[in-house]
Design an enzyme around this catalytic site. Structure first.
Site, PDB file in Angstrom:
ATOM      1  N   HIS A  41      -5.321  -7.240  -0.168  1.00 12.89           N
ATOM      2  CA  HIS A  41      -4.738  -6.401  -0.524  1.00 12.89           C
ATOM      3  C   HIS A  41      -3.171  -6.551   0.978  1.00 12.89           C
ATOM      4  O   HIS A  41      -2.629  -5.176   1.434  1.00 12.89           O
ATOM      5  CB  HIS A  41      -5.349  -4.883   0.286  1.00 12.89           C
ATOM      6  N   ASP A  71       0.357  -0.827  -0.284  1.00 10.66           N
ATOM      7  CA  ASP A  71       0.027   0.090  -0.227  1.00 10.66           C
ATOM      8  C   ASP A  71       1.400   1.157   0.077  1.00 10.66           C
ATOM      9  O   ASP A  71       2.555   0.939  -0.950  1.00 10.66           O
ATOM     10  CB  ASP A  71      -0.765   0.146   1.280  1.00 10.66           C
ATOM     11  N   TYR A  80      -2.501  11.987   1.890  1.00 11.54           N
ATOM     12  CA  TYR A  80      -3.183  11.483   0.983  1.00 11.54           C
ATOM     13  C   TYR A  80      -2.922  12.628   0.023  1.00 11.54           C
ATOM     14  O   TYR A  80      -2.146  12.758  -0.954  1.00 11.54           O
ATOM     15  CB  TYR A  80      -4.972  10.879   1.006  1.00 11.54           C
TER      16      TYR A  80
END
Length: 384
Positions: free
Chosen positions: A359, A176, A306
């Site tokens: 994931h 990730d 982010y």
């Protein structure tokens, strides 16, 4: 604390915070839901009510806290930011230092099932000294106190951490956002990083017609899945990447909201063969991760990571291919990596594809991830 001091650390969440969490969960104002909608429109209220009830009444945070505190933990200040990390040394004198970097929504908890097999492997398998940091802004390395914590800056902080621990040559593993930070480490500290192992590596089409024409059927399916993610599953990323402060107000005030925000990803990103998040990831481990986000009040700084990634022009600027050997493990769900694209940006020397897990392989299929880490680092020489 001086800038170079490394201080032992133990997690000790105040009882008042536990009481406040339970009170807030019990006072949740629940929304209704459209009949028959399932998960298509987000987390079903009926599912979330049950999970939040378990969190409030049955989940044992102290047991999770004690489990984490059984491992050596430390904090240090790097570039003005507190950095929390686990440091577990192998008894093997030939062990390789390995930095494990979690993603979102993750924490140092992700790697607990990898610690024993990597530090105390069987005969013939490589051993590792493990350094497992909380990413700046996440968990006990948060909140961040200033802007500018890009992936490159985080990578530089991790390089300083490894130097501070006297590790001259080391490997990196991450998924990730850890699969962004790992390669960044290979660029900022190439003379010390022996290899980078990544899962959930993001690869982008090159635009070369020859590359597109050569795509296999599986690779074409991955491109379709990536487009579906961008079109239908990336709202969380757009919100955190553009208006982190706004979404933080909701997540910091409501533990049920924080739970929904995170558990949705454990549903959508784990192995599609599993019906519910807790079928893929242990329910207590999942709730312990959400609890860390809640108790550390890091919704704002996590969302900010982010924003930094979205607005870091240098990250997206063209650059020469990386030189550090890189191994990639591709799992089934929410993993869109395509080798021919990866090779344009990374020095790919190892590539594995698995047909279970998703994931979060460190949580879902730790044995497969452990085995692939071993195989990759076996292929590297640490003598040069």
């Amino acid at each position: 604390m001086t800038n170079n001091e490394i201080t032992p650390f133990q997690i000790a969440v105040p009882q008042s915070d536990l009481d406040d969490l339970r009170n807030r969960l019990q006072r949740t104002r629940w929304t209704d839901e459209l009949p028959g909608a399932g998960w298509e429109r987000g987390v079903p209220a009926s599912y979330l009510r049950d999970l939040a009830g378990y969190w409030a009444e049955k989940f044992d945070w102290r047991a999770q806290e004690s489990m984490l505190n059984a491992y050596p933990q430390f904090t240090t200040v790097i570039d003005g930011q507190r950095l929390h990390f686990l440091h577990i040394r192998s008894a093997r004198t030939d062990a390789t230092p390995l930095l494990l970097v979690h993603g979102w929504p993750g924490s140092v908890l992700d790697f607990l099932d990898l610690i024993e097999p990597l530090t105390a492997p069987g005969a013939g398998e490589p051993a590792f000294h493990l350094v497992i940091p909380s990413v700046p802004g996440f968990g006990f390395s948060g909140p961040i106190t200033e802007t500018g914590w890009t992936d490159t800056r985080i990578a530089a902080a991790f390089a300083e951490l490894m130097a501070r621990l006297d590790y001259d040559r080391y490997g990196v593993q991450g998924g990730d956002i850890g699969a962004f930070i790992g390669p960044a480490l290979g660029r900022v500290d190439a003379e010390h990083v022996i290899g980078i192992h990544a899962n959930a590596l993001v690869t982008f089409p090159t635009g070369d017609p020859a590359d597109m024409a050569a795509l296999t059927e599986t690779e074409q399916e991955r491109l379709k899945a990536m487009k579906n993610f961008q079109d239908d599953m990336s709202a969380y990323m757009q919100l955190q990447g553009t208006r982190p402060q706004t979404i933080a107000h909701a997540l910091a005030d409501s533990p049920t909201g924080q739970l929904a925000w995170i558990v949705e990803k454990y549903k959508e990103w784990t192995d599609a063969a599993k019906d519910l998040p807790e079928d893929a990831v242990d329910r207590d481990r999942l709730l312990a991760t959400v609890s860390i986000y809640w108790f550390t009040d890091t919704a704002r700084s996590v969302a900010n990571s982010y924003y930094e990634r979205f607005h870091d022009a240098s990250m997206w600027a063209p650059k020469p291919p990386a030189t550090v050997p890189t191994g990639v493990a591709v799992f089934t769900t929410a993993d869109y990596a395509i080798r021919r694209f990866a090779e344009k940006a990374h020095n790919i020397t190892h590539w594995s594809e698995f047909y279970q897990g998703g994931h979060f392989p460190a949580l879902e299929v730790p044995d497969l991830l452990t085995g692939d880490i071993r195989e990759f680092f076996k292929s590297l020489s640490t003598d040069d």
